[in-house]
Design a protein around this motif. Structure first.
Motif, PDB file in Angstrom:
ATOM      1  N   THR A  17       0.822  -1.202   0.000  1.00  0.00           N
ATOM      2  CA  THR A  17       0.000   0.000   0.000  1.00  0.00           C
ATOM      3  C   THR A  17       0.861   1.259   0.000  1.00  0.00           C
ATOM      4  N   HIS A  18       0.246   2.352  -0.484  1.00  0.00           N
ATOM      5  CA  HIS A  18       0.898   3.658  -0.469  1.00  0.00           C
ATOM      6  C   HIS A  18       0.898   4.240   0.948  1.00  0.00           C
ATOM      7  N   GLN A  19       1.589   5.366   1.090  1.00  0.00           N
ATOM      8  CA  GLN A  19       1.653   6.045   2.374  1.00  0.00           C
ATOM      9  C   GLN A  19       0.604   7.174   2.435  1.00  0.00           C
ATOM     10  N   TRP A  20      -0.519   6.999   1.740  1.00  0.00           N
ATOM     11  CA  TRP A  20      -1.604   7.979   1.735  1.00  0.00           C
ATOM     12  C   TRP A  20      -2.916   7.251   1.480  1.00  0.00           C
ATOM     13  N   LEU A  21      -4.005   7.926   1.822  1.00  0.00           N
ATOM     14  CA  LEU A  21      -5.342   7.378   1.647  1.00  0.00           C
ATOM     15  C   LEU A  21      -5.917   7.811   0.304  1.00  0.00           C
ATOM     16  N   VAL A  22      -6.829   6.987  -0.237  1.00  0.00           N
ATOM     17  CA  VAL A  22      -7.380   7.307  -1.553  1.00  0.00           C
ATOM     18  C   VAL A  22      -8.201   8.598  -1.540  1.00  0.00           C
ATOM     19  N   GLN A  23      -8.728   8.966  -0.360  1.00  0.00           N
ATOM     20  CA  GLN A  23      -9.501  10.208  -0.280  1.00  0.00           C
ATOM     21  C   GLN A  23      -8.604  11.442  -0.332  1.00  0.00           C
ATOM     22  N   THR A  24      -7.348  11.286   0.090  1.00  0.00           N
ATOM     23  CA  THR A  24      -6.427  12.430   0.176  1.00  0.00           C
ATOM     24  C   THR A  24      -5.067  12.029  -0.414  1.00  0.00           C
ATOM     25  N   PRO A  25      -5.022  11.779  -1.710  1.00  0.00           N
ATOM     26  CA  PRO A  25      -3.792  11.256  -2.313  1.00  0.00           C
ATOM     27  C   PRO A  25      -2.619  12.236  -2.299  1.00  0.00           C
ATOM     28  N   HIS A  26      -2.891  13.493  -2.042  1.00  0.00           N
ATOM     29  CA  HIS A  26      -1.816  14.485  -2.053  1.00  0.00           C
ATOM     30  C   HIS A  26      -1.284  14.790  -0.651  1.00  0.00           C
ATOM     31  N   GLU A  27      -1.771  14.038   0.346  1.00  0.00           N
ATOM     32  CA  GLU A  27      -1.286  14.221   1.721  1.00  0.00           C
ATOM     33  C   GLU A  27      -0.811  12.887   2.278  1.00  0.00           C
ATOM     34  N   ALA A  28       0.433  12.823   2.657  1.00  0.00           N
ATOM     35  CA  ALA A  28       0.981  11.599   3.253  1.00  0.00           C
ATOM     36  C   ALA A  28       0.492  11.468   4.690  1.00  0.00           C
TER      37      ALA A  28
END
Length: 297
Positions: free
Chosen positions: A116-127
């Protein structure tokens, strides 16, 4: 005939359950699916609202391994998916988001590691996560990673950031922290700065550059996985290794006391007893109130 099972009202076809995926231990696909199903209470919160990349190994770790980032063909319509931004030149990708037990069991049937990425799908521009992947170059081992992890723990604490360790499920160690208010770019810059500090503090043990020729006998502090496009093995995922090893959360006492790599090697059958005794050691990371801001640049 492919067996059909029902999970939370969803009908699932589970295939080749008798297949031995890990010949060293005889661990079968049925056992893999069972592991994920019985670990769902702790695994799903770490997957929730995060796009998942699958490292698939349908014929076992000794067979072909391949990443699946886009929604796989045949994905049931009830499995949650989300558009995920890529580079500015590309249109968004659509990826799977594992939100419930039925979706997790479906994904387990693919035979995959979960990344998984280090961000949520709702806020992809914020780690919302900071990660360090501590990768030992032989003859260095996870024992040496533990020494580096303890240094990073103290350094992060000085900035008000609490770190949580887990095994990589292979040969190294991961450190994760819950953060807020920063982009992936800023988080990467901060992580790199700490990796450089660690190298200066322990030059005979640590390196922050990716040059493979420099790695023997040292611990590579990989800060680059904080990049928005990159993913890291999710807590509790099985790994495609020689045995059914798990990327397992560990205590700081276990890190400090590690003198042999075997002390931090956990297999699928080890996780349920650990959860009974310790609970989810990374549960505090799920509380947004505990997320820390990065220091000013």
């Amino acid at each position: 005939m492919t067996p059909i099972t029902e999970v939370e009202g969803r009908r699932l076809a589970l295939s080749n359950l008798e297949k031995v995926l890990y010949p060293e231990t005889g661990f079968t696909k049925a056992e893999l699916v069972h592991y994920y199903a019985t670990s769902a209470d702790v695994l799903l919160p770490h997957l929730r609202d995060r796009a998942v990349s699958f490292l698939r190994y349908p014929d076992g770790p000794q067979g072909q391994l391949f990443f699946t980032k886009n929604v796989p063909p045949g994905t049931p319509e009830w499995v949650t998916t989300a558009k995920v931004p890529r580079s500015s030149a590309d249109s968004p990708a659509r990826m799977v988001v594992l939100q419930d037990l039925a979706s997790l069991v479906w994904a387990a049937n693919l035979v995959a590691e979960f990344h998984t990425h280090q961000w949520l799908v709702q806020t992809p521009h914020e780690a919302d996560r900071l990660v360090f992947d501590l990768d030992p170059g032989a003859p260095a081992t996870v024992v040496h990673c533990c020494e580096v992890a303890l240094w990073l723990r103290e350094r992060l604490a000085a900035d008000g950031i609490e770190a949580y360790p887990k095994t990589a499920g292979s040969k190294g160690l991961h450190l994760l922290a819950s953060v807020r208010g920063s982009s992936s770019e800023r988080t990467s810059e901060y992580a790199k700065a700490l990796a450089v500090e660690a190298e200066r503090a322990m030059p005979r043990l640590v390196m922050h550059r990716m040059t493979k020729s420099l790695r023997p006998g040292k611990v590579f502090v990989d800060w680059s996985q904080n990049a928005a496009r990159k993913t890291t093995a999710t807590p509790y995922t099985l790994r495609a290794r020689r045995a059914p090893l798990v990327s397992a959360p560990v205590t700081w006492d276990e890190v400090a006391d590690c003198r042999d790599p075997a002390q931090l090697e956990f297999r699928a059958e080890d996780i349920a007893p650990r959860l009974q005794d310790l609970g989810d050691l990374m549960a505090p990371m799920l509380d947004p109130e505990r997320a820390a801001p990065l220091p000013l640049a």
